[in-house]
Scaffold this active site. Structure first.
Site, PDB file in Angstrom:
ATOM      1  N   ARG A 181       0.928  -1.373   0.047  1.00 14.93           N
ATOM      2  CA  ARG A 181      -0.036   0.076  -0.079  1.00 14.93           C
ATOM      3  C   ARG A 181       0.882   1.355   0.129  1.00 14.93           C
ATOM      4  NH1 ARG A 181      -4.781  -0.751   2.222  1.00 14.93           N
ATOM      5  NH2 ARG A 181      -4.022  -1.932   3.953  1.00 14.93           N
ATOM      6  N   TYR A 182       2.105   1.092   0.523  1.00 12.61           N
ATOM      7  CA  TYR A 182       2.812   2.196   0.728  1.00 12.61           C
ATOM      8  C   TYR A 182       4.159   1.970  -0.045  1.00 12.61           C
ATOM      9  CZ  TYR A 182      -0.091   2.657   4.974  1.00 12.61           C
ATOM     10  OH  TYR A 182      -1.028   2.993   6.009  1.00 12.61           O
ATOM     11  N   ARG A 207      -8.791  -9.299  10.135  1.00 17.73           N
ATOM     12  CA  ARG A 207      -8.672 -10.295   9.155  1.00 17.73           C
ATOM     13  C   ARG A 207      -9.210 -11.523   9.230  1.00 17.73           C
ATOM     14  NH1 ARG A 207      -2.553  -8.861   8.393  1.00 17.73           N
ATOM     15  NH2 ARG A 207      -2.726  -6.994   7.339  1.00 17.73           N
ATOM     16  N   ARG A 227       7.438   0.121   1.965  1.00 17.58           N
ATOM     17  CA  ARG A 227       7.073  -0.998   2.738  1.00 17.58           C
ATOM     18  C   ARG A 227       6.069  -2.026   2.352  1.00 17.58           C
ATOM     19  NH1 ARG A 227       4.989   3.621   4.784  1.00 17.58           N
ATOM     20  NH2 ARG A 227       3.742   3.564   6.384  1.00 17.58           N
ATOM     21  N   ASP A 283      -7.665   2.872  10.011  1.00 17.75           N
ATOM     22  CA  ASP A 283      -7.371   2.519   8.552  1.00 17.75           C
ATOM     23  C   ASP A 283      -8.537   2.356   8.014  1.00 17.75           C
ATOM     24  OD1 ASP A 283      -5.414   1.241   6.971  1.00 17.75           O
ATOM     25  OD2 ASP A 283      -4.747   0.207   8.964  1.00 17.75           O
ATOM     26  N   CYS A 306     -10.863  -9.644  15.211  1.00 12.57           N
ATOM     27  CA  CYS A 306      -9.870  -9.317  14.132  1.00 12.57           C
ATOM     28  C   CYS A 306     -10.209  -8.915  13.007  1.00 12.57           C
ATOM     29  CB  CYS A 306      -9.618 -10.929  13.927  1.00 12.57           C
ATOM     30  SG  CYS A 306      -8.175 -11.083  12.667  1.00 12.57           S
ATOM     31  N   ASP A 343     -11.409  -1.676  13.133  1.00 11.48           N
ATOM     32  CA  ASP A 343     -11.969  -1.734  11.917  1.00 11.48           C
ATOM     33  C   ASP A 343     -13.403  -2.282  11.413  1.00 11.48           C
ATOM     34  OD1 ASP A 343      -9.441  -0.918  10.919  1.00 11.48           O
ATOM     35  OD2 ASP A 343      -8.603  -2.905  11.327  1.00 11.48           O
ATOM     36  N   LYS A 384      -3.153   4.284   6.799  1.00 13.09           N
ATOM     37  CA  LYS A 384      -3.714   4.854   7.961  1.00 13.09           C
ATOM     38  C   LYS A 384      -3.811   6.090   8.247  1.00 13.09           C
ATOM     39  CE  LYS A 384      -1.574   0.618  10.179  1.00 13.09           C
ATOM     40  NZ  LYS A 384      -1.172   0.074   8.945  1.00 13.09           N
ATOM     41  N   CYS A 417      -2.973 -18.055  13.526  1.00 12.45           N
ATOM     42  CA  CYS A 417      -2.548 -17.337  14.710  1.00 12.45           C
ATOM     43  C   CYS A 417      -2.617 -18.292  16.126  1.00 12.45           C
ATOM     44  CB  CYS A 417      -3.507 -16.093  15.264  1.00 12.45           C
ATOM     45  SG  CYS A 417      -3.528 -15.080  13.736  1.00 12.45           S
ATOM     46  N   CYS A 419      -8.725 -13.617  17.849  1.00 15.71           N
ATOM     47  CA  CYS A 419      -9.371 -12.297  18.414  1.00 15.71           C
ATOM     48  C   CYS A 419     -10.756 -12.411  17.937  1.00 15.71           C
ATOM     49  CB  CYS A 419      -8.453 -11.249  18.444  1.00 15.71           C
ATOM     50  SG  CYS A 419      -6.689 -11.463  18.809  1.00 15.71           S
TER      51      CYS A 419
HETATM   52  C1  PLP Z   1      -0.438  -0.893   8.318  1.00 14.39           C
HETATM   53  C2  PLP Z   1       0.317  -1.123   7.391  1.00 14.39           C
HETATM   54  C3  PLP Z   1       1.562  -0.936   7.214  1.00 14.39           C
HETATM   55  C4  PLP Z   1       2.508  -0.440   8.318  1.00 14.39           C
HETATM   56  O1  PLP Z   1       2.180   1.044   8.520  1.00 14.39           O
HETATM   57  P1  PLP Z   1       3.272   1.936   9.548  1.00 14.39           P
HETATM   58  O2  PLP Z   1       2.472   3.145   9.634  1.00 14.39           O
HETATM   59  O3  PLP Z   1       4.703   1.880   8.774  1.00 14.39           O
HETATM   60  O4  PLP Z   1       3.187   1.058  10.658  1.00 14.39           O
HETATM   61  C5  PLP Z   1       2.111  -1.418   5.867  1.00 14.39           C
HETATM   62  N1  PLP Z   1       1.465  -1.453   4.951  1.00 14.39           N
HETATM   63  C6  PLP Z   1       0.103  -2.144   4.901  1.00 14.39           C
HETATM   64  C7  PLP Z   1      -0.525  -2.444   4.073  1.00 14.39           C
HETATM   65  C8  PLP Z   1      -0.451  -1.624   6.576  1.00 14.39           C
HETATM   66  O5  PLP Z   1      -1.756  -1.980   6.180  1.00 14.39           O
HETATM   67  S1  SF4 Z   2      -6.069  -9.728  15.468  1.00  9.17           S
HETATM   68 FE1  SF4 Z   2      -6.433 -11.396  13.905  1.00  9.17          FE
HETATM   69  S2  SF4 Z   2      -4.328 -11.561  13.073  1.00  9.17           S
HETATM   70 FE2  SF4 Z   2      -4.081 -10.428  14.881  1.00  9.17          FE
HETATM   71  S3  SF4 Z   2      -3.521 -12.173  16.386  1.00  9.17           S
HETATM   72 FE3  SF4 Z   2      -5.914 -11.382  16.548  1.00  9.17          FE
HETATM   73  S4  SF4 Z   2      -6.710 -13.012  15.276  1.00  9.17           S
HETATM   74 FE4  SF4 Z   2      -4.576 -13.099  14.601  1.00  9.17          FE
END
Ligand code: PLP
Ligand code: SF4
Length: 337
Positions: free
Chosen positions: A89-90, A111, A93, A308, A109, A271, A315, A102, A106
């Site tokens: 996305r960025y 995801r 990174r 997000d 979660c 989220d 973010k 996991c 959670c």
């Molecule tokens: C959250 C996230 C990151 C990390 O973001 P930081 O602001 O550097 O902590 C990197 N890539 C994606 C796709 C993310 O969702």
């Molecule tokens: S939030 Fe989702 S991805 Fe993160 S530890 Fe919990 S279950 Fe796993």
């Protein structure tokens, strides 16, 4: 050794769910993965209906209520996923999701549609493609191992993954997003710390923790093993209604983290993941909490409050906006949003 609890029957047998709730909890467990490690089970007070640990991990029938704004891919990772396992996305990174499992699941979660015991790790071919994607892009400075939880990998498999990243010169930093030191501290062995320490990259660990009660003596010892080895840590916390949406609870958590050599990094607005509306506070409430922390608690204990957004734009800090209101300079301070 005691097992992780993974089904409604396991939860009833452990006394965490009454037999009257078994069918409801089973309906949730059929829909979303369940796992509670022995370390987490030990922390739950089954006599407290509002126990902040139970609410994070024991399934609730409220998860079957899906609101209109909720979505399977709540922060739009998929549109930024050029190859399986990568989210880019960025510019500088990427996320590398090598594992989908996991140690715990959670209930809030973000995801939850992607993680679970069924969703196994990337296979060798997919991992080759993902690593190749990173190797081909010199702008990628940092690789964030997430998933799933990368520290569910054995030290041997973790080493193998880190060795592959070691061969990519333009990657300077590898960040691990994990809940393992808190929810399964016995996994943080000398071998695991060794595997992280031999990497030629700088390894940062971002620990997911939401309540100071999660920081047990065992968890603190596991965190200490990272810090003692010179591996720096930050934390991520999700703002959760009825669990940590209280200035004193957050202050306790952030102070305990700083004391444990972990810098509070992000406080996440919940989220729009399916079946999680009972956990979400308003953003105005989150801002009120951040205002209450500022000044009252050490600056080291202040995370950045972020959301997000579901459009996948990335973010955004949403902490309270302070007008200067003091004589400081001739500048005009304007809001950037
Ligand atoms: C959250 C996230 C990151 C990390 O973001 P930081 O602001 O550097 O902590 C990197 N890539 C994606 C796709 C993310 O969702
Ligand atoms: S939030 Fe989702 S991805 Fe993160 S530890 Fe919990 S279950 Fe796993």
């Amino acid at each position: 050794m005691r097992r992780t609890l993974r089904s409604a029957d396991d939860l009833v047998a452990a006394g965490l769910v009454s037999s009257g709730q078994r069918a409801d909890v089973k309906a949730v467990a059929d829909r979303y993965a369940v796992a509670i490690t022995p370390a987490v089970a030990d922390l739950i007070d089954p006599t407290d209906p509002d126990d902040p640990i139970a609410r994070q991990f024991v399934p609730s029938p409220m998860e079957l209520t899906r609101t209109q704004e909720e979505r399977d891919d709540p922060i739009a990772d998929q549109v930024h996923s050029p190859v399986p396992g990568i989210v880019h996305r960025y510019p500088d990174r990427v996320l590398l999701k090598a594992v989908h499992a996991c140690p715990v699941y959670c209930r809030f979660c973000f995801r939850r549609e992607m993680v679970g015991p069924g969703g196994d790790s990337l296979d060798d071919a997919a991992l080759n493609t993902a690593v190749g994607y990173i190797a081909d892009r010199p702008d990628i400075w940092e690789v964030i191992l997430t998933g799933g939880d990368p520290l569910i990998l054995s030290p041997r498999r973790l080493s193998a993954l880190l060795e592959r990243l070691d061969t990519i010169d333009h990657v300077a930093v590898v960040r691990l997003h994990t809940r393992v030191p808190v929810v399964d501290p016995r996994r943080v062995t000398a071998e695991m710390i060794g595997a992280l320490s031999v990497s030629s990259k700088t390894i940062w660990t971002a620990l997911h923790v939401n309540h100071s009660r999660e920081l047990t003596a065992d968890a603190l010892a596991a965190i200490g093993r990272f810090a003692d080895a010179g591996l720096p840590l930050v934390s991520q916390t999700v703002l959760l209604k009825g669990i940590n949406d209280d200035a004193l609870v957050l202050a306790d958590l952030f102070r305990a983290l700083v004391k444990a050599r972990v810098k509070p990094y992000y406080l996440h607005q919940g989220d729009l993941a399916p079946g999680t509306s009972h956990f979400r506070t308003t953003i105005a409430e989150g801002q009120r909490l951040m205002r209450a922390l500022r000044g009252a608690v050490s600056g080291l204990c202040q995370p950045t409050y972020v959301v997000d957004p579901p459009d996948g734009s990335g973010k955004r800090p949403i902490g309270p906006c302070y007008d200067l209101g003091i004589e400081h300079s001739a500048e005009t301070v304007t809001r950037d949003r």
